[in-house]
Design a protein around this motif. Structure first.
Motif, PDB file in Angstrom:
ATOM      1  N   ILE A 161       0.835  -1.199   0.000  1.00 16.09           N
ATOM      2  CA  ILE A 161       0.000   0.000   0.000  1.00 16.09           C
ATOM      3  C   ILE A 161       0.870   1.250   0.000  1.00 16.09           C
ATOM      4  O   ILE A 161       0.485   2.287  -0.557  1.00 16.09           O
ATOM      5  N   GLY A 162       2.050   1.163   0.621  1.00 11.84           N
ATOM      6  CA  GLY A 162       2.976   2.289   0.570  1.00 11.84           C
ATOM      7  C   GLY A 162       3.360   2.637  -0.857  1.00 11.84           C
ATOM      8  O   GLY A 162       3.446   3.822  -1.226  1.00 11.84           O
ATOM      9  N   GLU A 163       3.577   1.632  -1.684  1.00  9.84           N
ATOM     10  CA  GLU A 163       3.886   1.879  -3.094  1.00  9.84           C
ATOM     11  C   GLU A 163       2.676   2.453  -3.834  1.00  9.84           C
ATOM     12  O   GLU A 163       2.832   3.253  -4.758  1.00  9.84           O
ATOM     13  N   ILE A 164       1.482   2.045  -3.437  1.00 10.98           N
ATOM     14  CA  ILE A 164       0.278   2.612  -4.044  1.00 10.98           C
ATOM     15  C   ILE A 164       0.165   4.093  -3.719  1.00 10.98           C
ATOM     16  O   ILE A 164      -0.122   4.923  -4.593  1.00 10.98           O
ATOM     17  N   PHE A 165       0.402   4.446  -2.452  1.00 10.75           N
ATOM     18  CA  PHE A 165       0.364   5.859  -2.069  1.00 10.75           C
ATOM     19  C   PHE A 165       1.456   6.655  -2.784  1.00 10.75           C
ATOM     20  O   PHE A 165       1.223   7.783  -3.230  1.00 10.75           O
ATOM     21  N   ARG A 166       2.649   6.088  -2.868  1.00 13.14           N
ATOM     22  CA  ARG A 166       3.729   6.784  -3.559  1.00 13.14           C
ATOM     23  C   ARG A 166       3.364   7.078  -5.011  1.00 13.14           C
ATOM     24  O   ARG A 166       3.523   8.208  -5.503  1.00 13.14           O
ATOM     25  N   ALA A 167       2.857   6.051  -5.695  1.00 18.02           N
ATOM     26  CA  ALA A 167       2.474   6.233  -7.094  1.00 18.02           C
ATOM     27  C   ALA A 167       1.321   7.225  -7.221  1.00 18.02           C
ATOM     28  O   ALA A 167       1.280   8.030  -8.157  1.00 18.02           O
ATOM     29  N   GLY A 168       0.380   7.166  -6.266  1.00 13.65           N
ATOM     30  CA  GLY A 168      -0.745   8.093  -6.308  1.00 13.65           C
ATOM     31  C   GLY A 168      -0.312   9.524  -6.107  1.00 13.65           C
ATOM     32  O   GLY A 168      -0.782  10.433  -6.813  1.00 13.65           O
ATOM     33  N   GLN A 170       2.668  10.790  -6.731  1.00 17.08           N
ATOM     34  CA  GLN A 170       3.455  11.218  -7.878  1.00 17.08           C
ATOM     35  C   GLN A 170       2.616  11.380  -9.144  1.00 17.08           C
ATOM     36  O   GLN A 170       3.072  12.000 -10.108  1.00 17.08           O
ATOM     37  N   SER A 171       1.394  10.830  -9.149  1.00 16.73           N
ATOM     38  CA  SER A 171       0.524  10.986 -10.308  1.00 16.73           C
ATOM     39  C   SER A 171      -0.166  12.352 -10.345  1.00 16.73           C
ATOM     40  O   SER A 171      -0.698  12.746 -11.389  1.00 16.73           O
ATOM     41  N   ILE A 172      -0.172  13.059  -9.219  1.00 18.42           N
ATOM     42  CA  ILE A 172      -0.782  14.385  -9.183  1.00 18.42           C
ATOM     43  C   ILE A 172       0.110  15.344  -9.957  1.00 18.42           C
ATOM     44  O   ILE A 172       1.329  15.368  -9.744  1.00 18.42           O
ATOM     45  N   PRO A 173      -0.454  16.150 -10.861  1.00 23.05           N
ATOM     46  CA  PRO A 173       0.368  17.081 -11.656  1.00 23.05           C
ATOM     47  C   PRO A 173       1.250  17.969 -10.780  1.00 23.05           C
ATOM     48  O   PRO A 173       0.829  18.442  -9.728  1.00 23.05           O
ATOM     49  N   PRO A 197      -5.477  14.986  -0.414  1.00 24.29           N
ATOM     50  CA  PRO A 197      -6.909  14.840  -0.722  1.00 24.29           C
ATOM     51  C   PRO A 197      -7.171  14.363  -2.147  1.00 24.29           C
ATOM     52  O   PRO A 197      -8.104  13.597  -2.397  1.00 24.29           O
ATOM     53  N   GLN A 198      -6.337  14.809  -3.088  1.00 20.69           N
ATOM     54  CA  GLN A 198      -6.487  14.340  -4.469  1.00 20.69           C
ATOM     55  C   GLN A 198      -5.962  12.923  -4.638  1.00 20.69           C
ATOM     56  O   GLN A 198      -6.483  12.152  -5.444  1.00 20.69           O
ATOM     57  N   THR A 199      -4.942  12.593  -3.861  1.00 20.35           N
ATOM     58  CA  THR A 199      -4.355  11.249  -3.946  1.00 20.35           C
ATOM     59  C   THR A 199      -5.339  10.183  -3.497  1.00 20.35           C
ATOM     60  O   THR A 199      -5.372   9.086  -4.077  1.00 20.35           O
ATOM     61  N   ILE A 200      -6.132  10.491  -2.463  1.00 20.42           N
ATOM     62  CA  ILE A 200      -7.082   9.514  -1.932  1.00 20.42           C
ATOM     63  C   ILE A 200      -8.008   9.014  -3.038  1.00 20.42           C
ATOM     64  O   ILE A 200      -8.284   7.804  -3.136  1.00 20.42           O
ATOM     65  N   LYS A 201      -8.472   9.920  -3.891  1.00 26.85           N
ATOM     66  CA  LYS A 201      -9.373   9.518  -4.973  1.00 26.85           C
ATOM     67  C   LYS A 201      -8.675   8.596  -5.958  1.00 26.85           C
ATOM     68  O   LYS A 201      -9.301   7.717  -6.551  1.00 26.85           O
ATOM     69  N   VAL A 202      -7.383   8.810  -6.134  1.00 27.69           N
ATOM     70  CA  VAL A 202      -6.628   8.015  -7.105  1.00 27.69           C
ATOM     71  C   VAL A 202      -6.355   6.607  -6.579  1.00 27.69           C
ATOM     72  O   VAL A 202      -6.419   5.625  -7.335  1.00 27.69           O
ATOM     73  N   VAL A 203      -6.063   6.496  -5.279  1.00 24.22           N
ATOM     74  CA  VAL A 203      -5.604   5.217  -4.723  1.00 24.22           C
ATOM     75  C   VAL A 203      -6.730   4.330  -4.210  1.00 24.22           C
ATOM     76  O   VAL A 203      -6.467   3.162  -3.881  1.00 24.22           O
ATOM     77  N   LEU A 204      -7.949   4.838  -4.117  1.00 26.52           N
ATOM     78  CA  LEU A 204      -9.032   4.026  -3.564  1.00 26.52           C
ATOM     79  C   LEU A 204      -9.253   2.709  -4.317  1.00 26.52           C
ATOM     80  O   LEU A 204      -9.365   1.654  -3.688  1.00 26.52           O
ATOM     81  N   PRO A 205      -9.347   2.715  -5.653  1.00 23.13           N
ATOM     82  CA  PRO A 205      -9.552   1.429  -6.356  1.00 23.13           C
ATOM     83  C   PRO A 205      -8.448   0.411  -6.116  1.00 23.13           C
ATOM     84  O   PRO A 205      -8.743  -0.746  -5.787  1.00 23.13           O
ATOM     85  N   PRO A 206      -7.153   0.771  -6.277  1.00 23.85           N
ATOM     86  CA  PRO A 206      -6.119  -0.238  -6.001  1.00 23.85           C
ATOM     87  C   PRO A 206      -6.084  -0.681  -4.548  1.00 23.85           C
ATOM     88  O   PRO A 206      -5.770  -1.837  -4.257  1.00 23.85           O
ATOM     89  N   ILE A 207      -6.403   0.217  -3.616  1.00 23.38           N
ATOM     90  CA  ILE A 207      -6.465  -0.195  -2.208  1.00 23.38           C
ATOM     91  C   ILE A 207      -7.625  -1.175  -2.014  1.00 23.38           C
ATOM     92  O   ILE A 207      -7.527  -2.116  -1.219  1.00 23.38           O
ATOM     93  N   GLY A 208      -8.717  -0.960  -2.731  1.00 19.18           N
ATOM     94  CA  GLY A 208      -9.824  -1.909  -2.683  1.00 19.18           C
ATOM     95  C   GLY A 208      -9.402  -3.290  -3.136  1.00 19.18           C
ATOM     96  O   GLY A 208      -9.786  -4.304  -2.537  1.00 19.18           O
TER      97      GLY A 208
END
Length: 279
Positions: A161-168, A170-173, A197-208
């Motif tokens: 999940i740490g890698e998911i957060f990192r990628a999320g 870094q995906s924010i412009p 706050p923007q990252t949370i929306k990005v990482v929710l599906p992979p965290i699911g």
């Protein structure tokens, strides 16, 4: 030729726990997900009806019902499975967030420490981590079975999940960070107020999807005498010798849970895409 190479570079192979979920425009009654999900439910209902001995007894034992169908939460393998899964994903999210932030930290020591943690934990099988925390560390400190299970699974999935957060993150412009800094915010304030706050929306599906994987991996905690679904099944089979019938019911229950939560994750992801397109 350049256009073809650019198109191929954008293609990506993605395999998740939701591969059987029908697409939004798939109106087929006999889709793979519907056949699997409703077929499993039908088997769970029909088998105890056609053969109460042993299927009905197996189901009552592992779910936590007594002979009079009174529910005993203390002996419920289903409740114990969810207890381990929910506690593990909760602590894994906390660990993962810290690790994800550490992985993008400009402080070299923190960055290197979090990177080493991710590499080490992801390189050791979860089963080995369970044995190590419950048995090996018992030389120094005694950890209760369910506590050892939650700790091991939280540490293991915290790395992923740490890698998911990192990628999320870094995906924010990058313009978002630059705009926040231009408004006088510090880097830390920009991360917590603007980026996360923007990252949370990005990482929710992979965290699911990680939650679904963790739910299935929770069956490993049965080796620590945690009375989850698989452990309750093993206890019943060892006394009744109905191994085929017992593990069939256990497998069906896990299949129903996995497909059900995969569907929820897919619905969540679809709604997030719709909201993103509307905004």
């Amino acid at each position: 030729m350049a256009k073809i190479e650019e198109k191929q570079s954008k293609q990506k192979i993605e395999i998740t726990d939701g591969v059987l979920i029908p697409a939004r425009d798939d109106s087929s009654i006999f889709s793979a997900w519907r056949i699997s999900f409703y077929g499993a439910i039908a088997a769970l209902v029909v088998l105890p009806f056609l053969s109460p001995e042993p299927y009905s007894h197996v189901l009552k034992f592992i779910i936590g019902f007594d002979e009079n169908w009174r529910f005993d939460i203390g002996n419920s393998g289903l409740v114990k499975t969810f207890e381990v899964t929910v506690l593990s994903i909760f602590f894994a999210l906390f660990i993962g967030l810290l690790v994800g932030l550490g992985r993008i930290s400009r402080i070299s020591f923190i960055n290197r420490l979090c990177t080493v943690y991710v590499e080490v934990i992801r390189g050791i099988p979860l089963l080995v981590q369970l044995f190590y925390i419950y048995y090996a560390l018992a030389k120094f400190v005694k950890i209760m079975d369910i506590s050892a299970a939650v700790i091991a699974m939280a540490i293991c999935y915290g790395a992923y999940i740490g890698e998911i957060f990192r990628a999320g993150i870094q995906s924010i412009p990058k313009g978002q960070m630059e705009a926040a800094l231009a408004l006088g915010m510090s880097r830390s304030q920009a991360i917590y107020r603007i980026i996360l706050p923007q990252t949370i929306k990005v990482v929710l599906p992979p965290i699911g999807n990680e939650f679904i994987a963790l739910l299935k991996d929770s069956s490993l905690v049965s080796i620590l005498a945690v009375s989850d679904l698989l452990r309750r099944g093993r206890e019943y089979a060892s006394t009744s010798f109905y191994y085929f019938e017992t593990y069939t019911m256990v497998a069906i229950i896990y299949l129903i849970l996995t497909l059900f939560f995969s569907r929820l994750v897919a619905i969540m992801e679809e709604r997030m895409k719709i909201n993103a397109n509307q905004s």
